[in-house]
Design an enzyme around this catalytic site. Structure first.
Site, short mmCIF file in Angstrom:
data_model
loop_
_atom_site.label_atom_id
_atom_site.label_comp_id
_atom_site.label_asym_id
_atom_site.label_seq_id
_atom_site.Cartn_x
_atom_site.Cartn_y
_atom_site.Cartn_z
N TRP A 1 0.83 -1.20 0.00
CA TRP A 1 0.00 0.00 0.00
C TRP A 1 0.87 1.25 0.00
CZ3 TRP A 1 -0.26 4.23 3.20
CH2 TRP A 1 -1.36 5.08 3.05
N HIS A 2 1.99 1.21 0.72
CA HIS A 2 2.84 2.39 0.84
C HIS A 2 3.57 2.73 -0.45
CE1 HIS A 2 2.22 1.93 5.19
NE2 HIS A 2 2.62 3.18 5.28
N GLY A 3 3.83 1.76 -1.27
CA GLY A 3 4.54 2.09 -2.51
C GLY A 3 4.71 0.89 -3.42
#
Length: 478
Positions: free
Chosen positions: A322-324
């Site tokens: 989700w973060h990257g």
């Protein structure tokens, strides 16, 4: 539009002024227009994605609300999941998976060349996507009734203080607040402005300053080793905390000025005594989102121990992704998942003595910093290099002249280091005091001359010590 920009300094007071002078029945329209303008100041055409997500989830939720049987609501939930996650995949993850397929094909001797879309990542897409998904899932589960006012629902999706980097609000908390009439209250407005000032200090005085040294080292990690890598990694831990919690402070404060209460997103995470406690204090709106909508549906801790451990790992791998769209983020999530599994296997007791408390805090911070290496490194190979070169000969500490020379060679001069050091120390002292009581509440009880002297010093520090290159907030890229 960036919070730390001149445009926002003009935009926000105007919105607040109009908000309190606007009749209650039109306030939602004012805030919705302001929120869309806020987002379009970055890239106007991408407002189409927010509009599409809003209309799709509004329509599908009404359809689900009309169905009494849960099984009949499932098709509408699937449509919501596919449409929202589909947009997220196309704009954020298509290139990542495409490049991964190219690499796999090349490894096995294939000739897959990949497809290039060259799409710009929409700012905040992960945040507003998860906010709308939590809404549709809650409607599907019958936890809330669908919102019938399209304008109010659109405002829930796009409310400008938390639109691009959270906190990720739940509909049962935020939606009812749009129906309440908020009068101008001096104490509330004052507290909101103080919270915003604290956030600006974290961002422009601390985060943006230490970012100079972090970027210098992490953009060319193979030129450094030992002490410099350790210092840069610790500074990144400070940077990302001050950057992201600073944004949350500004968002929460800005909403509070207008009468809205957003959830707390950070609670002094670097005072955590375990990784489990760290995740109850860090990015709380996201960690609770993954707990409620991923970990618990997988079975949570209601299953046998081995399955629970797998659920933890899966949840954190997804959180990392989700973060990257990079394997470094997946590794970061996986590392934290492993940390938590080991903690549950070993069992971490709350330390009773002050010495053990300090040791637990230091150990937790060190483990978090090791994981941050993968979060910040530009490539997986850079991360491996940094982790394997964090060690140093203790005798190097005796050579303070060389250490000083090395640290003065990574972008910050002596004055900048002094400002950074004292700003960080002051922040942690305040946070230590906040373990018992909010610093704003503490200051409120002080004499008026003392209070306004502190406000003046804080404002002057923000004005004269700020790094004024309008650096984006780190989490805007997510």
């Amino acid at each position: 539009m960036l919070f730390n920009s001149f445009e926002f300094m003009v935009f926000f007071p105007i919105v607040v002024f109009l908000y309190f002078f606007c009749p209650q029945k039109y306030r939602w329209a004012l805030l919705l227009g302001a929120s869309y303008y806020f987002y379009m100041a970055w890239r106007p055409e991408y407002i189409v994605l927010i509009l599409a997500s809003t209309i799709i989830d509004y329509t599908l939720s009404l359809k689900m609300g009309a169905e009494k049987k849960k099984k009949n609501r499932k098709k509408y939930l699937y449509l919501s999941l596919v449409s929202n996650l589909g947009l997220l995949f196309i704009f954020k993850y298509f290139g990542f998976f495409n490049d991964s397929l190219v690499a796999v094909s090349s490894f096995f001797g294939g000739n897959y060349k990949g497809i290039s879309l060259e799409l710009l990542l929409p700012m905040g897409i992960s945040f507003y996507t998860f906010q709308t998904l939590s809404y549709t899932i809650d409607v599907y589960n019958g936890k809330i009734k669908p919102e019938k006012h399209l304008g109010i629902f659109a405002l829930y999706v796009s409310f400008f203080p938390q639109l691009v980097a959270g906190p990720i609000e739940r509909s049962n908390r935020l939606l009812p607040q749009f129906y309440k009439k908020h009068e101008f209250e001096y104490d509330r407005v004052s507290d909101g402005l103080k919270r915003m000032a604290i956030g600006f200090f974290k961002k422009v005085v601390i985060a943006d300053r230490v970012a100079i040294a972090v970027n210098t080292v992490y953009n060319n990690p193979r030129e450094y080793q030992g002490v410099v890598l350790i210092v840069a990694t610790i500074l990144f831990a400070i940077q990302i905390y001050c950057d992201f919690s600073g944004y949350s402070d500004i968002a929460i404060g800005a909403a509070k000025v207008m009468g809205f209460d957003l959830m707390e997103n950070f609670k002094r995470p670097y005072f955590s005594r375990s990784i489990g406690e760290f995740w109850s204090r860090w990015h709380i709106s996201l960690s609770s989102w993954f707990r409620d909508y991923v970990y618990i549906p997988l079975g949570g801790n209601r299953v046998k121990m081995s399955k629970m451990h797998i659920n933890i790992i899966i949840t954190f791998l997804i959180s990392g992704l989700w973060h990257g769209a990079n394997w470094t983020f997946v590794a970061w999530g996986g590392i934290h998942g492993i940390y938590l599994v080991v903690e549950k296997m070993v069992g971490v007791r709350v330390p009773k003595s002050r010495v053990r408390y300090i040791l637990h805090v230091i150990t937790t911070f060190a483990l978090v910093c090791v994981a941050w290496v993968f979060f910040r490194a530009n490539t997986f190979s850079d991360a491996i290099y940094i982790v394997t070169h964090l060690g140093f000969d203790p005798r190097e500490i005796l050579n303070m002249h060389q250490i000083k020379a090395d640290l003065l060679n990574i972008g910050l001069d002596k004055i900048q280091w002094i400002i950074s050091f004292f700003s960080i120390v002051m922040m942690f002292i305040i946070q230590y005091l906040e373990e018992r009581e909010s610093i704003i509440d503490r200051i409120r009880r002080k004499p008026v001359l003392f209070r306004w002297s502190l406000y003046y010093v804080l404002i002057m520090a923000i004005i004269f010590l700020a790094i004024t290159n309008n650096q984006e907030f780190i989490y805007f890229q997510f």
